[in-house]
Design an enzyme around this catalytic site. Structure first.
Site, mmCIF file in Angstrom:
data_model
loop_
_atom_site.group_PDB
_atom_site.id
_atom_site.type_symbol
_atom_site.label_atom_id
_atom_site.label_comp_id
_atom_site.label_asym_id
_atom_site.label_seq_id
_atom_site.Cartn_x
_atom_site.Cartn_y
_atom_site.Cartn_z
ATOM 1 N N ALA A 18 60.209 -18.339 -24.970
ATOM 2 C CA ALA A 18 61.649 -18.602 -24.946
ATOM 3 C C ALA A 18 62.143 -19.276 -26.226
ATOM 4 O O ALA A 18 63.311 -19.664 -26.305
ATOM 5 C CB ALA A 18 61.990 -19.454 -23.722
ATOM 6 N N GLY A 23 61.291 -25.628 -35.366
ATOM 7 C CA GLY A 23 60.318 -26.184 -36.320
ATOM 8 C C GLY A 23 58.907 -25.656 -36.093
ATOM 9 O O GLY A 23 58.033 -25.846 -36.929
ATOM 10 N N ALA A 26 55.771 -20.129 -34.963
ATOM 11 C CA ALA A 26 55.258 -19.102 -34.050
ATOM 12 C C ALA A 26 56.171 -18.976 -32.836
ATOM 13 O O ALA A 26 56.505 -17.863 -32.404
ATOM 14 C CB ALA A 26 53.831 -19.441 -33.611
ATOM 15 N N SER A 27 56.593 -20.098 -32.286
ATOM 16 C CA SER A 27 57.483 -20.080 -31.121
ATOM 17 C C SER A 27 58.775 -19.351 -31.473
ATOM 18 O O SER A 27 59.248 -18.496 -30.720
ATOM 19 C CB SER A 27 57.753 -21.523 -30.664
ATOM 20 O OG SER A 27 59.013 -21.672 -30.053
ATOM 21 N N ARG A 137 59.859 -30.245 -23.426
ATOM 22 C CA ARG A 137 58.646 -31.048 -23.378
ATOM 23 C C ARG A 137 58.931 -32.481 -22.905
ATOM 24 O O ARG A 137 58.034 -33.155 -22.408
ATOM 25 C CB ARG A 137 57.954 -31.035 -24.753
ATOM 26 C CG ARG A 137 57.634 -29.596 -25.210
ATOM 27 C CD ARG A 137 56.341 -29.479 -25.930
ATOM 28 N NE ARG A 137 55.233 -29.838 -25.066
ATOM 29 C CZ ARG A 137 53.959 -29.878 -25.455
ATOM 30 N NH1 ARG A 137 53.657 -29.570 -26.711
ATOM 31 N NH2 ARG A 137 52.990 -30.213 -24.631
ATOM 32 N N GLU A 170 54.199 -37.756 -29.635
ATOM 33 C CA GLU A 170 53.652 -36.453 -29.261
ATOM 34 C C GLU A 170 52.148 -36.532 -29.014
ATOM 35 O O GLU A 170 51.437 -35.533 -29.025
ATOM 36 C CB GLU A 170 53.999 -35.416 -30.330
ATOM 37 C CG GLU A 170 55.509 -35.362 -30.627
ATOM 38 C CD GLU A 170 56.250 -34.206 -29.963
ATOM 39 O OE1 GLU A 170 55.639 -33.169 -29.711
ATOM 40 O OE2 GLU A 170 57.466 -34.351 -29.729
ATOM 41 N N HIS A 238 53.174 -30.738 -35.900
ATOM 42 C CA HIS A 238 52.238 -31.799 -35.514
ATOM 43 C C HIS A 238 51.188 -31.884 -36.605
ATOM 44 O O HIS A 238 50.812 -30.865 -37.198
ATOM 45 C CB HIS A 238 51.525 -31.461 -34.187
ATOM 46 C CG HIS A 238 52.392 -31.515 -32.982
ATOM 47 N ND1 HIS A 238 52.317 -30.586 -31.963
ATOM 48 C CD2 HIS A 238 53.353 -32.396 -32.605
ATOM 49 C CE1 HIS A 238 53.195 -30.893 -31.020
ATOM 50 N NE2 HIS A 238 53.843 -31.976 -31.386
ATOM 51 N N ASN A 349 52.849 -19.121 -29.235
ATOM 52 C CA ASN A 349 53.808 -20.209 -29.037
ATOM 53 C C ASN A 349 53.443 -21.419 -29.900
ATOM 54 O O ASN A 349 53.911 -22.528 -29.666
ATOM 55 C CB ASN A 349 53.867 -20.621 -27.559
ATOM 56 C CG ASN A 349 55.155 -20.161 -26.889
ATOM 57 O OD1 ASN A 349 56.161 -19.916 -27.576
ATOM 58 N ND2 ASN A 349 55.152 -20.058 -25.581
ATOM 59 N N CYS A 355 45.239 -27.614 -29.924
ATOM 60 C CA CYS A 355 46.425 -28.002 -29.125
ATOM 61 C C CYS A 355 46.103 -27.982 -27.643
ATOM 62 O O CYS A 355 46.683 -28.720 -26.864
ATOM 63 C CB CYS A 355 47.571 -27.029 -29.328
ATOM 64 S SG CYS A 355 48.169 -26.895 -30.998
HETATM 65 O O1 SUG Z 1 55.334 -28.378 -28.712
HETATM 66 N N1 SUG Z 1 55.088 -24.910 -28.261
HETATM 67 C C1 SUG Z 1 54.452 -26.197 -28.388
HETATM 68 C C2 SUG Z 1 53.141 -26.072 -29.139
HETATM 69 C C3 SUG Z 1 52.366 -27.346 -29.109
HETATM 70 C C4 SUG Z 1 51.177 -27.302 -29.975
HETATM 71 N N2 SUG Z 1 50.466 -28.512 -29.865
HETATM 72 C C5 SUG Z 1 49.814 -29.133 -30.878
HETATM 73 N N3 SUG Z 1 50.027 -28.808 -32.133
HETATM 74 N N4 SUG Z 1 49.036 -30.082 -30.590
HETATM 75 C C6 SUG Z 1 55.355 -27.204 -29.092
HETATM 76 O O2 SUG Z 1 56.064 -26.817 -30.021
HETATM 77 C C7 SUG Z 1 56.764 -23.389 -27.418
HETATM 78 C C8 SUG Z 1 57.444 -23.065 -26.109
HETATM 79 C C9 SUG Z 1 58.424 -21.942 -26.219
HETATM 80 O O3 SUG Z 1 58.985 -21.726 -27.277
HETATM 81 O O4 SUG Z 1 58.659 -21.275 -25.172
HETATM 82 C C10 SUG Z 1 56.129 -24.752 -27.434
HETATM 83 O O5 SUG Z 1 56.553 -25.637 -26.728
#
Ligand code: SUG
Length: 420
Positions: A18, A23, A26-27, A137, A170, A238, A349, A355
């Site tokens: 979604a 930032g 990939a998401s 989150r 985080e 992160h 994502n 992660c």
């Molecule tokens: O918080 N992606 C997570 C990925 C977290 C990765 N964690 C670490 N690097 N430790 C985030 O950005 C994407 C959800 C979406 O777009 O539907 C998302 O929440």
């Protein structure tokens, strides 16, 4: 016996794309793509099995209740769960997608862990992360805290609630620990971001300082280190996207930190055994590091005391990264092996192998055994996922009441199977 236990997030049945994390490149780039929750969860379990095969101790945390109708009720939607979901989806599809996110899979963001050897009271401290910078989150921490209190109820642990949402935290994704051996006292390194770049800085220094105070860490052996703004702007939302540490080794990109020279000097002073493997931009650009998730790997100590990297397949498929890794293991350094795992659904994502896991240094005998994995339990979980997890979710499916029912039934079946 004290050892490192990796607690992976079981990937929940509502896993979807979604584009909720600004930032996180990939998401954003997979916005509206069709997700495959069943494959995602099976890929996650296969990674856990692989880690167990290396002789590592493996645990897991459960997906949270999604859609989060309790949160939607707080926002004024009323009625039965189905009525609440239908009203929220109709009124505000993005808000509803936030309520559906399976983002708790990335347990490196569940909390920050300081092993007992570092804490004045001799207990292992865990601070739940508030994840306040991203709406989807920010709603994880109450359920995450409850789960951490269950898994780590033994008096060997002290579980803390999240720090106030004013200061974004985080969790372990922005925390590294260097030590001679897991059970020995270490140097804890908290990495934070500073606002002002094109993307949000998700870890606030004051949150890190609060966590260190609450854990009772020795200030002389605790470092607070700024992320380089260039890394955040390149998509390192992160620190664990550009650096990973294990025991005496820090493996990081040249441009991970704002002042790498200061960090090196501090580590040399506090832990003379520390080995820093810095990857120059001339070998791997920041863009390739982030695209491939080279550093979002699990750096682990295996039998015999040597180290191995568990990397995403994407690192293998990125030519400069693969070339770098081939040279790395051919050399005489502490990292002697690289293994590639398939976690593509999570990667899309922005979540790589690192992660997906929360590291806890503790005696496994002090952990609630329901949260520990063995081969037989992995078999049972795989069968349950195959039976209950949706095969795919496209953007239109999020509004389908049948999906909400399926997600609830899947979670109920999981809790029942694990007697939680
Ligand atoms: O918080 N992606 C997570 C990925 C977290 C990765 N964690 C670490 N690097 N430790 C985030 O950005 C994407 C959800 C979406 O777009 O539907 C998302 O929440």
């Amino acid at each position: 016996m004290i050892r490192e236990i990796n607690f992976d997030g079981l990937i929940g049945p509502t896993h979807n794309y979604a584009a909720l994390s600004f930032g996180n490149l990939a998401s954003a780039s997979n916005a509206g793509a069709i997700s495959r929750p069943r494959d995602a969860a099976l890929q996650g379990l296969a990674k856990m099995r692989f880690a167990m095969g290396l002789g590592l101790t493996q645990g897991f945390l459960l997906p949270l209740e999604r859609p989060n109708s309790a949160w939607l009720r707080q926002l004024g939607f009323a009625g039965t769960d189905a009525q609440v979901c239908a009203a929220a989806h109709g009124a505000d599809p993005r808000l509803f997608a936030q309520a559906c996110s399976a983002s708790s899979m990335w347990t490196a963001n569940a909390g920050t862990v300081s092993p007992a050897a570092d804490c004045t009271d001799g207990r292992t401290h865990i601070s739940t992360a508030n994840l306040s910078r991203m709406t989807h989150r920010s709603i994880e921490h109450p359920e995450t805290e409850a789960q951490l209190r269950l898994a780590f109820a033994h008096p060997a642990f002290a579980v803390h609630a999240a720090v106030p949402a004013t200061f974004g935290d985080e969790g372990a994704a922005n925390h590294m620990r260097l030590t001679t051996h897991h059970g020995e006292p270490g140097v804890e390194v908290f990495v934070y971001g500073e606002e002002g770049g094109k993307f949000p800085a998700r870890q606030n220094c004051r949150a890190s300082e609060a966590v260190a105070r609450r854990h009772g860490l020795d200030p002389a052996r605790t470092l607070f280190v700024a992320q380089s703004p260039a890394a955040i702007d390149a998509g390192a939302f992160h620190n664990d996207v550009v650096a990973v540490a294990n025991e005496r080794v820090l493996f990081a990109h040249e441009h991970a930190f704002a002042d790498p020279a200061a960090l090196k000097a501090d580590l040399a002073r506090l832990l003379p055994e520390a080995i820093i493997i810095e990857v120059p931009a001339s070998a791997v650009s920041l863009a390739d590091a982030i695209r491939s998730y080279l550093f979002n790997s699990q750096l682990v100590t295996v039998a015999g005391g040597s180290m191995a990297l568990i990397l995403p397949q994407e690192a293998h498929d990125c030519a400069p990264v693969k070339a770098y890794l081939d040279t790395l293991v051919a050399g005489n350094g502490p990292i002697r092996a690289v293994h590639y795992v398939q976690v593509r659904e999570s990667m899309r994502n922005g979540g790589g192998p690192a992660c997906l896991r929360l590291r806890v240094v503790a005696d496994p005998a002090t952990v609630d055994p329901r949260f520990l994995l063995d081969a037989a339990k992995a078999d049972r979980l795989e069968a349950l996922i195959a039976a209950h997890w949706p095969e795919s979710i496209g953007p239109a499916d999020l509004g389908n009441p049948a999906l909400w029912d399926q997600a609830c039934a899947a979670r109920r079946a999981l809790l029942a199977a694990l007697e939680i």
